[in-house]
Write a protein that holds these residues in place. Structure first.
Motif, PDB file in Angstrom:
ATOM      1  N   GLN A 130       0.224  -0.527   3.985  1.00  0.00           N
ATOM      2  CA  GLN A 130      -0.713  -0.554   5.109  1.00  0.00           C
ATOM      3  C   GLN A 130      -1.461   0.774   5.233  1.00  0.00           C
ATOM      4  O   GLN A 130      -2.622   0.809   5.644  1.00  0.00           O
ATOM      5  CB  GLN A 130       0.054  -0.872   6.403  1.00  0.00           C
ATOM      6  N   LYS A 131      -0.816   1.850   4.823  1.00  0.00           N
ATOM      7  CA  LYS A 131      -1.430   3.174   4.915  1.00  0.00           C
ATOM      8  C   LYS A 131      -2.203   3.544   3.650  1.00  0.00           C
ATOM      9  O   LYS A 131      -2.894   4.561   3.629  1.00  0.00           O
ATOM     10  CB  LYS A 131      -0.350   4.230   5.176  1.00  0.00           C
ATOM     11  N   GLU A 133      -3.982   1.039   1.479  1.00  0.00           N
ATOM     12  CA  GLU A 133      -4.624  -0.167   0.952  1.00  0.00           C
ATOM     13  C   GLU A 133      -5.683   0.143  -0.108  1.00  0.00           C
ATOM     14  O   GLU A 133      -5.844  -0.607  -1.076  1.00  0.00           O
ATOM     15  CB  GLU A 133      -5.247  -0.979   2.086  1.00  0.00           C
ATOM     16  N   ASP A 134      -6.381   1.239   0.078  1.00  0.00           N
ATOM     17  CA  ASP A 134      -7.473   1.576  -0.840  1.00  0.00           C
ATOM     18  C   ASP A 134      -6.987   1.966  -2.229  1.00  0.00           C
ATOM     19  O   ASP A 134      -7.734   1.850  -3.209  1.00  0.00           O
ATOM     20  CB  ASP A 134      -8.322   2.717  -0.268  1.00  0.00           C
ATOM     21  N   SER A 135      -5.737   2.422  -2.335  1.00  0.00           N
ATOM     22  CA  SER A 135      -5.236   2.902  -3.627  1.00  0.00           C
ATOM     23  C   SER A 135      -4.304   1.908  -4.316  1.00  0.00           C
ATOM     24  O   SER A 135      -3.786   2.191  -5.393  1.00  0.00           O
ATOM     25  CB  SER A 135      -4.503   4.239  -3.442  1.00  0.00           C
ATOM     26  N   LEU A 136      -4.102   0.754  -3.712  1.00  0.00           N
ATOM     27  CA  LEU A 136      -3.222  -0.269  -4.284  1.00  0.00           C
ATOM     28  C   LEU A 136      -4.007  -1.538  -4.577  1.00  0.00           C
ATOM     29  O   LEU A 136      -5.039  -1.803  -3.964  1.00  0.00           O
ATOM     30  CB  LEU A 136      -2.078  -0.595  -3.311  1.00  0.00           C
ATOM     31  N   LYS A 137      -3.485  -2.338  -5.509  1.00  0.00           N
ATOM     32  CA  LYS A 137      -4.142  -3.585  -5.888  1.00  0.00           C
ATOM     33  C   LYS A 137      -3.454  -4.812  -5.313  1.00  0.00           C
ATOM     34  O   LYS A 137      -4.038  -5.899  -5.286  1.00  0.00           O
ATOM     35  CB  LYS A 137      -4.194  -3.709  -7.416  1.00  0.00           C
ATOM     36  N   GLY A 138      -2.214  -4.667  -4.863  1.00  0.00           N
ATOM     37  CA  GLY A 138      -1.517  -5.817  -4.318  1.00  0.00           C
ATOM     38  C   GLY A 138      -0.129  -5.460  -3.821  1.00  0.00           C
ATOM     39  O   GLY A 138       0.441  -4.427  -4.186  1.00  0.00           O
ATOM     40  N   LEU A 139       0.407  -6.335  -2.968  1.00  0.00           N
ATOM     41  CA  LEU A 139       1.738  -6.171  -2.390  1.00  0.00           C
ATOM     42  C   LEU A 139       2.541  -7.436  -2.653  1.00  0.00           C
ATOM     43  O   LEU A 139       2.049  -8.548  -2.450  1.00  0.00           O
ATOM     44  CB  LEU A 139       1.630  -5.924  -0.881  1.00  0.00           C
ATOM     45  N   VAL A 140       3.791  -7.267  -3.118  1.00  0.00           N
ATOM     46  CA  VAL A 140       4.677  -8.398  -3.385  1.00  0.00           C
ATOM     47  C   VAL A 140       5.882  -8.311  -2.454  1.00  0.00           C
ATOM     48  O   VAL A 140       6.626  -7.323  -2.484  1.00  0.00           O
ATOM     49  CB  VAL A 140       5.144  -8.413  -4.853  1.00  0.00           C
ATOM     50  N   LEU A 141       6.062  -9.338  -1.623  1.00  0.00           N
ATOM     51  CA  LEU A 141       7.167  -9.381  -0.673  1.00  0.00           C
ATOM     52  C   LEU A 141       8.179 -10.429  -1.113  1.00  0.00           C
ATOM     53  O   LEU A 141       7.833 -11.610  -1.248  1.00  0.00           O
ATOM     54  CB  LEU A 141       6.645  -9.717   0.726  1.00  0.00           C
ATOM     55  N   LEU A 142       9.404 -10.012  -1.337  1.00  0.00           N
ATOM     56  CA  LEU A 142      10.484 -10.926  -1.685  1.00  0.00           C
ATOM     57  C   LEU A 142      11.417 -11.032  -0.484  1.00  0.00           C
ATOM     58  O   LEU A 142      12.102 -10.070  -0.134  1.00  0.00           O
ATOM     59  CB  LEU A 142      11.257 -10.420  -2.910  1.00  0.00           C
ATOM     60  N   TYR A 145       8.625  -9.484   5.222  1.00  0.00           N
ATOM     61  CA  TYR A 145       7.362  -9.736   5.904  1.00  0.00           C
ATOM     62  C   TYR A 145       6.693  -8.416   6.262  1.00  0.00           C
ATOM     63  O   TYR A 145       7.346  -7.363   6.313  1.00  0.00           O
ATOM     64  CB  TYR A 145       7.560 -10.601   7.150  1.00  0.00           C
ATOM     65  N   PRO A 146       5.383  -8.448   6.497  1.00  0.00           N
ATOM     66  CA  PRO A 146       4.651  -7.209   6.787  1.00  0.00           C
ATOM     67  C   PRO A 146       5.086  -6.577   8.104  1.00  0.00           C
ATOM     68  O   PRO A 146       5.501  -7.273   9.033  1.00  0.00           O
ATOM     69  CB  PRO A 146       3.180  -7.671   6.871  1.00  0.00           C
ATOM     70  N   THR A 147       4.960  -5.273   8.166  1.00  0.00           N
ATOM     71  CA  THR A 147       5.268  -4.556   9.403  1.00  0.00           C
ATOM     72  C   THR A 147       4.010  -4.260  10.207  1.00  0.00           C
ATOM     73  O   THR A 147       4.101  -3.839  11.356  1.00  0.00           O
ATOM     74  CB  THR A 147       5.971  -3.217   9.092  1.00  0.00           C
ATOM     75  N   ASP A 148       2.835  -4.467   9.595  1.00  0.00           N
ATOM     76  CA  ASP A 148       1.570  -4.180  10.263  1.00  0.00           C
ATOM     77  C   ASP A 148       0.468  -4.979   9.574  1.00  0.00           C
ATOM     78  O   ASP A 148       0.697  -5.648   8.575  1.00  0.00           O
ATOM     79  CB  ASP A 148       1.260  -2.675  10.216  1.00  0.00           C
ATOM     80  N   THR A 149      -0.736  -4.873  10.095  1.00  0.00           N
ATOM     81  CA  THR A 149      -1.859  -5.638   9.566  1.00  0.00           C
ATOM     82  C   THR A 149      -2.286  -5.135   8.197  1.00  0.00           C
ATOM     83  O   THR A 149      -2.419  -3.935   7.974  1.00  0.00           O
ATOM     84  CB  THR A 149      -3.061  -5.557  10.528  1.00  0.00           C
ATOM     85  N   LEU A 150      -2.492  -6.075   7.281  1.00  0.00           N
ATOM     86  CA  LEU A 150      -3.029  -5.789   5.948  1.00  0.00           C
ATOM     87  C   LEU A 150      -4.316  -6.594   5.821  1.00  0.00           C
ATOM     88  O   LEU A 150      -4.292  -7.802   5.574  1.00  0.00           O
ATOM     89  CB  LEU A 150      -2.025  -6.191   4.869  1.00  0.00           C
ATOM     90  N   SER A 151      -5.436  -5.930   6.004  1.00  0.00           N
ATOM     91  CA  SER A 151      -6.705  -6.639   6.105  1.00  0.00           C
ATOM     92  C   SER A 151      -7.399  -6.861   4.771  1.00  0.00           C
ATOM     93  O   SER A 151      -8.166  -7.805   4.612  1.00  0.00           O
ATOM     94  CB  SER A 151      -7.656  -5.886   7.044  1.00  0.00           C
ATOM     95  N   LEU A 153      -5.703  -5.995   1.434  1.00  0.00           N
ATOM     96  CA  LEU A 153      -4.806  -5.987   0.277  1.00  0.00           C
ATOM     97  C   LEU A 153      -4.228  -7.377   0.019  1.00  0.00           C
ATOM     98  O   LEU A 153      -3.614  -7.969   0.916  1.00  0.00           O
ATOM     99  CB  LEU A 153      -3.671  -4.993   0.512  1.00  0.00           C
ATOM    100  N   PRO A 154      -4.395  -7.934  -1.183  1.00  0.00           N
ATOM    101  CA  PRO A 154      -3.795  -9.230  -1.510  1.00  0.00           C
ATOM    102  C   PRO A 154      -2.270  -9.148  -1.460  1.00  0.00           C
ATOM    103  O   PRO A 154      -1.667  -8.189  -1.954  1.00  0.00           O
ATOM    104  CB  PRO A 154      -4.285  -9.509  -2.927  1.00  0.00           C
TER     105      PRO A 154
END
Length: 252
Positions: A130-131, A133-142, A145-151, A153-154
């Motif tokens: 979340q902090k 987003e600009d330097s990452l290409k994606g997030l994988v959650l196994l 769940y998210p702790t904050d808004t991800l506007s 980031l895939p």
């Protein structure tokens, strides 16, 4: 006054003792001979080619030995993805949610970074994402769940139909914060099945240890990465994954 100070000191010592008793009771990794280990330090274990153009940083689940995720990351690494498995203080990612900074710093030539994690590790990976987003290409959650808004980031979210640990109501409310998200439910899988540490306490006997289930998870993850990399290379393609989708799970 001395009695008050003594009481406070006793309370603090008891709290410290309880903490160390708590963190000492963690899940140990089962034996596994990884084929793709290329580095092992105090901070992390690297699976795969360190000169790869794609990197994946992984945060382990709470009170789970990091090496428990060796089978998963070892297989992903064989798809030319450099996987960095972070070793967390006391086996709890909450104490070092910014651990990804070290991996990114140590591999400055990596063209694209993904981050993910299991359970508590997934939540902390989400917090980091979340902090950044600009330097990452994606997030994988196994099973997380998210702790904050991800506007922007895939997000790929995967959990098992037999997960007795994941708070479904909390998940349902929080996953909405991932605005670009694909969700996959793997039939017959439970919370512990993403790692190689045996059965988890207070849940049904896990069924996610078989070869076919492991291949399912690998295929899901690899398809997500391939789709993202293809989108990065080709202009004019629609963003992937779509704004909100629930992908059909593989059969059990």
């Amino acid at each position: 006054m001395e009695k008050i100070l003594l009481s406070l000191l006793t309370a603090v010592l008891l709290m410290v003792l309880c903490f160390f008793v708590y963190v000492s009771d963690y899940y140990h990794a089962k034996a596994y001979q990884a084929e793709a280990v290329s580095a092992d330090s105090e901070d992390y274990i690297v699976y795969g080619d360190k000169n790869s153009s794609t990197g994946f940083i992984f945060y382990p689940g709470g009170l789970v030995e990091a090496e428990s995720y060796a089978p998963l990351l070892d297989k992903i690494a064989q798809k030319d993805v450099c996987c960095v498995l972070v070793k967390m203080p006391f086996h709890l990612a909450v104490f070092d949610s910014g651990a990804a900074d070290r991996a990114i710093r140590d591999f400055p030539d990596m063209e694209r970074w993904y981050i993910g994690g299991h359970s508590l590790g997934g939540a902390m990976a989400s917090s980091y994402a979340q902090k950044h987003e600009d330097s990452l290409k994606g997030l994988v959650l196994l099973a997380a769940y998210p702790t904050d808004t991800l506007s922007a980031l895939p997000v790929l979210s995967i959990y098992g139909s037999m997960d007795g640990v994941l708070n479904r109501e909390k998940y349902k409310d929080s996953i909405k914060d991932a605005e670009i998200c694909s969700e996959i439910i793997i039939q017959g899988a439970n919370h512990a099945g993403f790692g190689n540490y045996g059965e988890q306490k207070k849940i049904t006997r896990q069924r996610f240890q078989g070869r076919n289930s492991g291949i399912q998870l690998l295929l899901i993850f690899w398809n997500f990465l391939k789709h993202r990399m293809h989108h990065d290379k080709e202009s004019g393609l629609p963003d992937s994954p779509p704004k909100r989708s629930r992908l059909r799970p593989f059969p059990s």
